[in-house]
Design a protein around this motif. Structure first.
Motif, mmCIF file in Angstrom:
data_model
loop_
_atom_site.group_PDB
_atom_site.id
_atom_site.type_symbol
_atom_site.label_atom_id
_atom_site.label_comp_id
_atom_site.label_asym_id
_atom_site.label_seq_id
_atom_site.Cartn_x
_atom_site.Cartn_y
_atom_site.Cartn_z
ATOM 1 N N GLU A 167 37.765 71.450 28.400
ATOM 2 C CA GLU A 167 36.406 71.979 28.545
ATOM 3 C C GLU A 167 36.113 73.099 27.560
ATOM 4 O O GLU A 167 35.016 73.160 26.992
ATOM 5 N N ARG A 168 37.066 74.004 27.331
ATOM 6 C CA ARG A 168 36.821 75.141 26.445
ATOM 7 C C ARG A 168 36.477 74.653 25.028
ATOM 8 O O ARG A 168 35.519 75.128 24.417
ATOM 9 N N LEU A 169 37.238 73.681 24.536
ATOM 10 C CA LEU A 169 37.001 73.181 23.191
ATOM 11 C C LEU A 169 35.670 72.433 23.108
ATOM 12 O O LEU A 169 34.930 72.564 22.123
ATOM 13 N N ALA A 170 35.338 71.662 24.142
ATOM 14 C CA ALA A 170 34.072 70.938 24.155
ATOM 15 C C ALA A 170 32.894 71.904 24.162
ATOM 16 O O ALA A 170 31.901 71.701 23.448
ATOM 17 N N HIS A 171 32.999 72.955 24.955
ATOM 18 C CA HIS A 171 31.934 73.962 24.987
ATOM 19 C C HIS A 171 31.834 74.696 23.649
ATOM 20 O O HIS A 171 30.736 74.991 23.174
ATOM 21 N N PHE A 172 32.964 74.990 23.025
ATOM 22 C CA PHE A 172 32.948 75.670 21.733
ATOM 23 C C PHE A 172 32.162 74.862 20.709
ATOM 24 O O PHE A 172 31.267 75.388 20.034
ATOM 25 N N PHE A 173 32.484 73.580 20.581
ATOM 26 C CA PHE A 173 31.815 72.770 19.560
ATOM 27 C C PHE A 173 30.335 72.594 19.869
ATOM 28 O O PHE A 173 29.497 72.603 18.957
ATOM 29 N N ARG A 174 29.981 72.446 21.149
ATOM 30 C CA ARG A 174 28.555 72.332 21.464
ATOM 31 C C ARG A 174 27.842 73.629 21.124
ATOM 32 O O ARG A 174 26.720 73.610 20.595
ATOM 33 N N GLY A 175 28.504 74.756 21.375
ATOM 34 C CA GLY A 175 27.901 76.039 21.049
ATOM 35 C C GLY A 175 27.748 76.255 19.560
ATOM 36 O O GLY A 175 26.841 76.957 19.105
ATOM 37 N N VAL A 176 28.620 75.629 18.782
ATOM 38 C CA VAL A 176 28.561 75.735 17.324
ATOM 39 C C VAL A 176 27.455 74.850 16.749
ATOM 40 O O VAL A 176 26.948 75.099 15.655
ATOM 41 N N GLY A 177 27.071 73.815 17.493
ATOM 42 C CA GLY A 177 26.041 72.899 17.026
ATOM 43 C C GLY A 177 26.547 71.511 16.716
ATOM 44 O O GLY A 177 25.834 70.698 16.118
ATOM 45 N N ILE A 178 27.793 71.228 17.117
ATOM 46 C CA ILE A 178 28.363 69.887 16.953
ATOM 47 C C ILE A 178 28.779 69.418 18.341
ATOM 48 O O ILE A 178 29.837 69.803 18.848
ATOM 49 N N GLU A 179 27.937 68.607 18.972
ATOM 50 C CA GLU A 179 28.224 68.211 20.350
ATOM 51 C C GLU A 179 29.221 67.057 20.372
ATOM 52 O O GLU A 179 29.034 66.049 19.689
ATOM 53 N N VAL A 180 30.277 67.233 21.150
ATOM 54 C CA VAL A 180 31.319 66.221 21.259
ATOM 55 C C VAL A 180 31.157 65.507 22.604
ATOM 56 O O VAL A 180 31.160 66.140 23.660
ATOM 57 N N PHE A 181 31.028 64.183 22.534
ATOM 58 C CA PHE A 181 30.848 63.377 23.737
ATOM 59 C C PHE A 181 32.169 62.671 24.051
ATOM 60 O O PHE A 181 32.641 61.854 23.257
ATOM 61 N N GLU A 182 32.751 63.017 25.192
ATOM 62 C CA GLU A 182 34.002 62.373 25.580
ATOM 63 C C GLU A 182 33.738 61.020 26.215
ATOM 64 O O GLU A 182 32.791 60.838 26.984
ATOM 65 N N GLY A 183 34.609 60.076 25.879
ATOM 66 C CA GLY A 183 34.556 58.763 26.499
ATOM 67 C C GLY A 183 35.946 58.372 26.970
ATOM 68 O O GLY A 183 36.931 59.070 26.708
ATOM 69 N N TRP A 184 36.022 57.241 27.648
ATOM 70 C CA TRP A 184 37.315 56.808 28.187
ATOM 71 C C TRP A 184 37.356 55.288 28.245
ATOM 72 O O TRP A 184 36.358 54.615 28.506
ATOM 73 N N GLY A 185 38.530 54.757 27.994
ATOM 74 C CA GLY A 185 38.753 53.331 28.123
ATOM 75 C C GLY A 185 40.146 52.986 27.639
ATOM 76 O O GLY A 185 40.960 53.864 27.341
ATOM 77 N N LEU A 186 40.419 51.699 27.550
ATOM 78 C CA LEU A 186 41.727 51.218 27.151
ATOM 79 C C LEU A 186 41.561 50.041 26.198
ATOM 80 O O LEU A 186 40.460 49.494 26.060
ATOM 81 N N THR A 187 42.642 49.644 25.556
ATOM 82 C CA THR A 187 42.578 48.453 24.710
ATOM 83 C C THR A 187 42.078 47.267 25.521
ATOM 84 O O THR A 187 41.274 46.459 25.036
ATOM 85 N N GLU A 188 42.530 47.175 26.769
ATOM 86 C CA GLU A 188 42.158 46.046 27.623
ATOM 87 C C GLU A 188 40.669 46.039 27.979
ATOM 88 O O GLU A 188 40.160 45.023 28.459
ATOM 89 N N THR A 189 39.975 47.163 27.775
ATOM 90 C CA THR A 189 38.536 47.220 28.066
ATOM 91 C C THR A 189 37.722 47.336 26.778
ATOM 92 O O THR A 189 36.635 47.916 26.768
ATOM 93 N N SER A 190 38.257 46.796 25.692
ATOM 94 C CA SER A 190 37.555 46.795 24.401
ATOM 95 C C SER A 190 37.213 48.203 23.939
ATOM 96 O O SER A 190 36.211 48.420 23.268
ATOM 97 N N ALA A 191 38.001 49.159 24.323
ATOM 98 C CA ALA A 191 37.862 50.600 24.072
ATOM 99 C C ALA A 191 37.112 51.263 25.225
ATOM 100 O O ALA A 191 37.740 51.625 26.213
#
Length: 597
Positions: free
Chosen positions: A357-381
């Motif tokens: 969370e700290r790193l995600a908030h840092f980048f959003r505060g800097v002006g580069i929003e990072v969107f986390e996603g989740w999946g596996l090879t078996e789910t086509s990413a």
């Protein structure tokens, strides 16, 4: 069981395949820039028409070389323009691609090619060809080895000159959504890699619904462009490649991680794909540079302000004082960080493991929003991803359109949707164990869904440690917190069937160079620093921070710092920088035992 579903946005007809967009766009808008390739120091535009023509020419060469419909063709290369051309050419010839990491050993290559039954393999460099040749004695069905840097594409194109457009069209359109598109072998954090069979429907359904759904704003902005540097052999980067092609976002590649910084400045992307370690190194590099320039206090104040500003976005907005500080640091710090990425980057997607969370908030505060996603090879990413305007930091987002996520009674995350793979290649038993009678794919991850449908991953089912006292411990969250320290490269929490939780930790060689210069220890090696009191004190701070996130029974009581780093080259990390726990446990058994001696 708690479930959350999102309706399908884009359907994929049974006749569709992955090459349709490439050929259709070339007919409609042949002069539009589709990709840029780096030649020397210049980024050369490749139009939609030129890209289609190159794909078609290589596909004709494959047909002339005897590659038939449904045949498998392996591809072993770093991330580069030719990777994308070859991938689409294999599909256009009616075949299926089998990516291989360019760092793979001869044994790994032999297993993947023999298990997949690949008829031919593309390699990039002479060293890759040598490694493949080592495995040839065990690969009687392997017909051809084509080297990109050896003029193979030109030879294939020349060899396919007599293949007609009609023959290519018949071969290309003869493959439909249900047909096999690729076999992606898991990177194998444990055991031998299994081949995940992904169809054209799996990949097209995912790409089109992700692009039209949660991430749509990233691919419709004017001047949209993306730079790929993660290995295309991994399903994560591969899926983003498909999304970029499907949306018409200008795509570029950089094959060497060391070139990422200058290539970012030169190419000026609007969108980036990364894994948490990449974002950690960006932050740590900026922190180390500030320390070297005697501006640590300014940087840390700026970082704290960025984090506070981002948190305020989710809590009613920042107050006047925070807005003023943010404006000041935007001129002093944030603008320089954005300039280092080319000045146009405003968004990135992160996957593979938790960003923190700290790193995600840092980048959003800097002006580069990072969107986390989740999946596996078996789910086509992806199976879930955060989205612009609804980015809930600390989660991996909601299911993307057409996906249902459920939480089993034991906390395991279960998934349904057309993005779920067709099964494990040549392994019906493993397929039956992964997909139950109700159609749920069992991911092996443990997590929870909140009331709004956002998924939070809390651990890996197989990696949950059970101490001798019977306490269940999820190592990943603590490892992420420890690894966030700028001097630390990797951390692995141990304690299964042991009396307490401990950790083995490695130091980051790049970060140590700055630290050594600032602390009068320029001649020290990693081995020297692994026992240095000042370094151990820094590591202890990171461990203390992780310990504050868990109960006393879960806290790390001891740690050891290894006298060398662990890496993909050493065989201890996957290509996406995940720790191969079983290999580390085996190779450093004495170090682990010493913690409990």
């Amino acid at each position: 069981m708690r479930e959350y579903s999102v309706p399908v946005l884009v359907d994929v007809p049974a006749s569709a395949n992955l090459t349709d967009t490439v050929f259709r766009r070339a007919e409609r808008e042949p002069g539009t820039v589709a990709l840029r390739r780096k030649i020397g120091d210049d980024w050369i535009a490749v139009t939609a028409g030129e890209f289609r023509d190159q794909v078609a020419s290589v596909a004709k060469g494959l047909i002339a070389a005897g590659i038939g419909a449904g045949d498998r063709v392996a591809l072993m290369s770093r991330t580069r323009y030719e990777w994308t051309v070859i991938d689409y050419a294999i599909w256009a010839a009616g075949a299926a691609s089998v990516p291989i990491y360019e760092t793979s050993s001869s044994d790994q290559i032999g297993w993947i090619i023999s298990d997949s039954g690949a008829k031919a393999v593309f390699v990039e460099l002479e060293s890759h060809e040598e490694t493949v040749r080592e495995a040839l004695a065990e690969l009687p069905d392997l017909k051809d080895v084509w080297r990109i840097e050896g003029g193979a594409l030109e030879e294939l194109i020349a060899g396919g000159a007599e293949v007609s457009d009609e023959t290519l069209s018949e071969r290309r359109t003869g493959r439909g959504a249900a047909d096999l598109a690729t076999i992606v072998y898991t990177s194998g954090t444990t055991g031998r890699p299994k081949g995940c069979s992904l169809t054209h429907d799996n990949l097209l359904f995912t790409a089109r619904n992700v692009a039209a759904g949660p991430l749509e704003p990233l691919f419709t902005a004017a001047g949209r462009a993306a730079l790929l540097f993660l290995p295309l052999a991994h399903v994560f980067a591969r899926m983003i490649q498909l999304v970029l092609i499907e949306t018409g976002t200008v795509l570029a590649h950089t094959p060497n991680m060391k070139n990422v910084a200058p290539d970012l400045q030169a190419f000026k992307p609007t969108f980036l794909l990364g894994v948490p370690r990449v974002f950690e190194k960006v932050y740590n590099g900026a922190e180390q540079k500030a320390a070297g320039d005697g501006k640590s206090k300014i940087f840390h104040a700026a970082a704290d302000t960025a984090i506070a500003w981002s948190r305020a976005q989710s809590a009613g907005g920042p107050g006047l004082g925070l807005r003023l500080r943010h404006t000041l640091f935007d001129k002093l710090v944030y603008g320089k960080l954005r300039a280092a990425t080319g000045g146009r980057l405003s968004a990135a997607v992160s996957g593979g493991s938790a960003l923190g969370e700290r790193l995600a908030h840092f980048f959003r505060g800097v002006g580069i929003e990072v969107f986390e996603g989740w999946g596996l090879t078996e789910t086509s990413a992806p199976s879930a991803v955060n989205m612009p305007g609804a980015n809930k930091i600390g989660t991996v987002g909601k299911p993307f359109p057409g996906v249902t996520i459920g939480i089993g009674d034991d906390g395991e995350v279960l998934v349904k949707g057309r993005h779920v793979f067709a099964g494990y290649w040549n392994d019906d038993k493993a397929t039956g164990e992964a997909i139950d009678a109700d159609g749920w794919f069992h991911t092996g991850d443990v997590g929870e869904l909140d009331k709004d449908g956002y998924l939070r991953i809390t651990g890996r089912k197989k990696e949950i440690l059970v101490t001798a006292a019977g306490k269940n411990v999820a190592p990943a969250p603590m490892e992420d917190l420890i690894r966030a320290h700028p001097l630390i490269s990797q951390a692995m929490v141990v304690g299964d069937d042991r009396p307490f939780v401990a950790a083995i930790i490695t130091l980051d060689p790049e970060a140590l160079e700055q630290w050594k210069g600032s602390n009068g220890k320029t001649g020290a090696t990693i081995a020297d620093l692994s026992t240095d009191p000042a370094i151990l004190a820094e590591v202890q701070k990171a461990v203390d921070r992780a310990n504050r996130s868990v109960s006393k029974a879960e806290q790390i009581k001891k740690f050891t710092v290894l006298d060398s780093d662990i890496s993909e080259e050493s065989g201890h990390l996957t290509p996406t920088l995940k720790v191969k726990r079983n290999i580390v446990m085996r190779d450093f058994a004495e170090h682990i035992d010493s913690l409990y001696g």
